[in-house]
Motif scaffolding. Structure first.
Motif, PDB file in Angstrom:
ATOM      1  N   VAL A   1       0.858  -1.189   0.000  1.00 41.74           N
ATOM      2  CA  VAL A   1       0.000   0.000   0.000  1.00 41.74           C
ATOM      3  C   VAL A   1       0.894   1.239   0.000  1.00 41.74           C
ATOM      4  N   TYR A   2       0.563   2.155  -0.916  1.00 44.84           N
ATOM      5  CA  TYR A   2       1.293   3.415  -1.067  1.00 44.84           C
ATOM      6  C   TYR A   2       0.297   4.560  -1.144  1.00 44.84           C
ATOM      7  N   THR A   3       0.755   5.742  -0.763  1.00 43.08           N
ATOM      8  CA  THR A   3       0.032   6.959  -1.106  1.00 43.08           C
ATOM      9  C   THR A   3       0.805   7.595  -2.251  1.00 43.08           C
ATOM     10  N   ILE A   4       0.075   8.256  -3.149  1.00 43.73           N
ATOM     11  CA  ILE A   4       0.716   8.939  -4.258  1.00 43.73           C
ATOM     12  C   ILE A   4       0.431  10.427  -4.132  1.00 43.73           C
ATOM     13  N   SER A   5       1.380  11.250  -4.595  1.00 45.74           N
ATOM     14  CA  SER A   5       1.200  12.690  -4.451  1.00 45.74           C
ATOM     15  C   SER A   5       2.029  13.444  -5.480  1.00 45.74           C
ATOM     16  N   PRO A   6       1.622  14.678  -5.790  1.00 43.97           N
ATOM     17  CA  PRO A   6       2.378  15.490  -6.742  1.00 43.97           C
ATOM     18  C   PRO A   6       3.670  16.061  -6.134  1.00 43.97           C
ATOM     19  N   ALA A   7       3.707  16.234  -4.834  1.00 39.96           N
ATOM     20  CA  ALA A   7       4.879  16.780  -4.151  1.00 39.96           C
ATOM     21  C   ALA A   7       5.456  15.722  -3.210  1.00 39.96           C
ATOM     22  N   LEU A   8       6.706  15.896  -2.851  1.00 42.79           N
ATOM     23  CA  LEU A   8       7.363  14.948  -1.954  1.00 42.79           C
ATOM     24  C   LEU A   8       6.608  14.886  -0.630  1.00 42.79           C
ATOM     25  N   PRO A   9       6.068  13.708  -0.297  1.00 43.17           N
ATOM     26  CA  PRO A   9       5.319  13.593   0.956  1.00 43.17           C
ATOM     27  C   PRO A   9       6.246  13.518   2.161  1.00 43.17           C
ATOM     28  N   ARG A  10       5.679  13.746   3.319  1.00 47.21           N
ATOM     29  CA  ARG A  10       6.432  13.601   4.555  1.00 47.21           C
ATOM     30  C   ARG A  10       6.607  12.116   4.827  1.00 47.21           C
ATOM     31  N   GLY A  11       7.649  11.795   5.534  1.00 42.81           N
ATOM     32  CA  GLY A  11       7.879  10.408   5.902  1.00 42.81           C
ATOM     33  C   GLY A  11       9.228   9.910   5.415  1.00 42.81           C
ATOM     34  N   LEU A  12       9.605   8.745   5.902  1.00 43.10           N
ATOM     35  CA  LEU A  12      10.916   8.195   5.600  1.00 43.10           C
ATOM     36  C   LEU A  12      10.929   7.307   4.365  1.00 43.10           C
ATOM     37  N   LYS A  13       9.821   6.679   4.059  1.00 41.65           N
ATOM     38  CA  LYS A  13       9.794   5.697   2.977  1.00 41.65           C
ATOM     39  C   LYS A  13       9.154   6.281   1.724  1.00 41.65           C
ATOM     40  N   THR A  14       9.737   7.356   1.226  1.00 43.93           N
ATOM     41  CA  THR A  14       9.200   7.999   0.031  1.00 43.93           C
ATOM     42  C   THR A  14      10.020   7.578  -1.181  1.00 43.93           C
ATOM     43  N   ILE A  15       9.372   7.607  -2.342  1.00 43.96           N
ATOM     44  CA  ILE A  15      10.081   7.308  -3.582  1.00 43.96           C
ATOM     45  C   ILE A  15       9.801   8.405  -4.596  1.00 43.96           C
ATOM     46  N   ASP A  16      10.819   8.721  -5.370  1.00 42.78           N
ATOM     47  CA  ASP A  16      10.683   9.586  -6.527  1.00 42.78           C
ATOM     48  C   ASP A  16      10.281   8.646  -7.656  1.00 42.78           C
ATOM     49  N   ALA A  17       9.056   8.768  -8.142  1.00 42.67           N
ATOM     50  CA  ALA A  17       8.499   7.803  -9.093  1.00 42.67           C
ATOM     51  C   ALA A  17       9.309   7.730 -10.378  1.00 42.67           C
ATOM     52  N   GLU A  18       9.782   8.852 -10.872  1.00 40.43           N
ATOM     53  CA  GLU A  18      10.524   8.850 -12.131  1.00 40.43           C
ATOM     54  C   GLU A  18      11.861   8.118 -11.988  1.00 40.43           C
ATOM     55  N   VAL A  19      12.579   8.402 -10.923  1.00 40.48           N
ATOM     56  CA  VAL A  19      13.864   7.745 -10.678  1.00 40.48           C
ATOM     57  C   VAL A  19      13.660   6.247 -10.450  1.00 40.48           C
ATOM     58  N   THR A  20      12.652   5.897  -9.653  1.00 36.67           N
ATOM     59  CA  THR A  20      12.378   4.487  -9.365  1.00 36.67           C
ATOM     60  C   THR A  20      11.976   3.742 -10.623  1.00 36.67           C
ATOM     61  N   ALA A  21      11.108   4.334 -11.446  1.00 41.81           N
ATOM     62  CA  ALA A  21      10.685   3.688 -12.695  1.00 41.81           C
ATOM     63  C   ALA A  21      11.882   3.472 -13.627  1.00 41.81           C
ATOM     64  N   PHE A  22      12.779   4.447 -13.688  1.00 40.64           N
ATOM     65  CA  PHE A  22      13.986   4.298 -14.509  1.00 40.64           C
ATOM     66  C   PHE A  22      14.824   3.122 -14.009  1.00 40.64           C
ATOM     67  N   ASN A  23      15.029   3.039 -12.701  1.00 41.94           N
ATOM     68  CA  ASN A  23      15.809   1.941 -12.112  1.00 41.94           C
ATOM     69  C   ASN A  23      15.141   0.597 -12.359  1.00 41.94           C
ATOM     70  N   CYS A  24      13.826   0.562 -12.292  1.00 39.46           N
ATOM     71  CA  CYS A  24      13.094  -0.697 -12.531  1.00 39.46           C
ATOM     72  C   CYS A  24      13.303  -1.150 -13.973  1.00 39.46           C
ATOM     73  N   ALA A  25      13.168  -0.228 -14.913  1.00 44.73           N
ATOM     74  CA  ALA A  25      13.385  -0.565 -16.320  1.00 44.73           C
ATOM     75  C   ALA A  25      14.821  -1.021 -16.542  1.00 44.73           C
ATOM     76  N   ASP A  26      15.767  -0.348 -15.900  1.00 40.53           N
ATOM     77  CA  ASP A  26      17.181  -0.684 -16.028  1.00 40.53           C
ATOM     78  C   ASP A  26      17.469  -2.079 -15.475  1.00 40.53           C
ATOM     79  N   ASN A  27      16.724  -2.495 -14.451  1.00 39.99           N
ATOM     80  CA  ASN A  27      16.905  -3.809 -13.835  1.00 39.99           C
ATOM     81  C   ASN A  27      15.977  -4.875 -14.402  1.00 39.99           C
ATOM     82  N   GLY A  28      15.191  -4.526 -15.417  1.00 40.91           N
ATOM     83  CA  GLY A  28      14.320  -5.510 -16.068  1.00 40.91           C
ATOM     84  C   GLY A  28      13.099  -5.896 -15.268  1.00 40.91           C
TER      85      GLY A  28
END
Length: 136
Positions: free
Chosen positions: A105-132
């Protein structure tokens, strides 16, 4: 009257019990066989910005692989919805007969949310594609 330091006594008992134990060997997860078969993602919009991702895979080394798959799904979904960030709330992982499942379960938002376990969707998606790792 004699007083005993129960903390010291407890530590002595634990130390004595562990003295006869053999060290546990740790296994480098990169040395384990990894033949991932990604069985798909089910996305459920729970409430506004709260989203559940159900993923299944085979060939995972451990729970980290299936958690990464769920994170990749969350990143791509976040981008599809026009947002840039997600915050991880929880992931439950199960394995039975080599089939790994995660309910994340995740929350999604246009701005960086508060909290420790946040992800930058663009960077993460790039890494996922890079790792297959496939995404939504």
């Amino acid at each position: 009257m004699m007083r005993f330091d129960t903390t010291s006594l407890s530590l002595a008992v634990v130390a004595g019990a562990l003295a006869g134990c053999e060290p546990v060997e740790t296994v480098d997860r990169d040395s384990l066989p990894f033949n991932p078969v990604y069985n798909g993602v089910e996305t459920r919009l729970l409430d506004g910005d709260l989203v559940s991702f159900l993923v299944e895979m085979r060939g995972a080394r451990d729970s980290i692989d299936v958690e990464n798959y769920a994170e990749c799904a969350a990143a791509q979904y976040t981008l599809i919805r026009g947002y840039g960030f997600a915050r991880h709330l929880r992931t439950n992982v199960t394995e039975e007969g080599g089939l790994w499942r995660a309910d994340a379960v995740y929350t999604i938002s246009p701005a960086l949310p508060r909290g420790l376990k946040t992800i930058d969707a663009e960077v993460t998606a790039f890494n996922c594609a890079d790792n297959g790792i496939p995404m939504v």
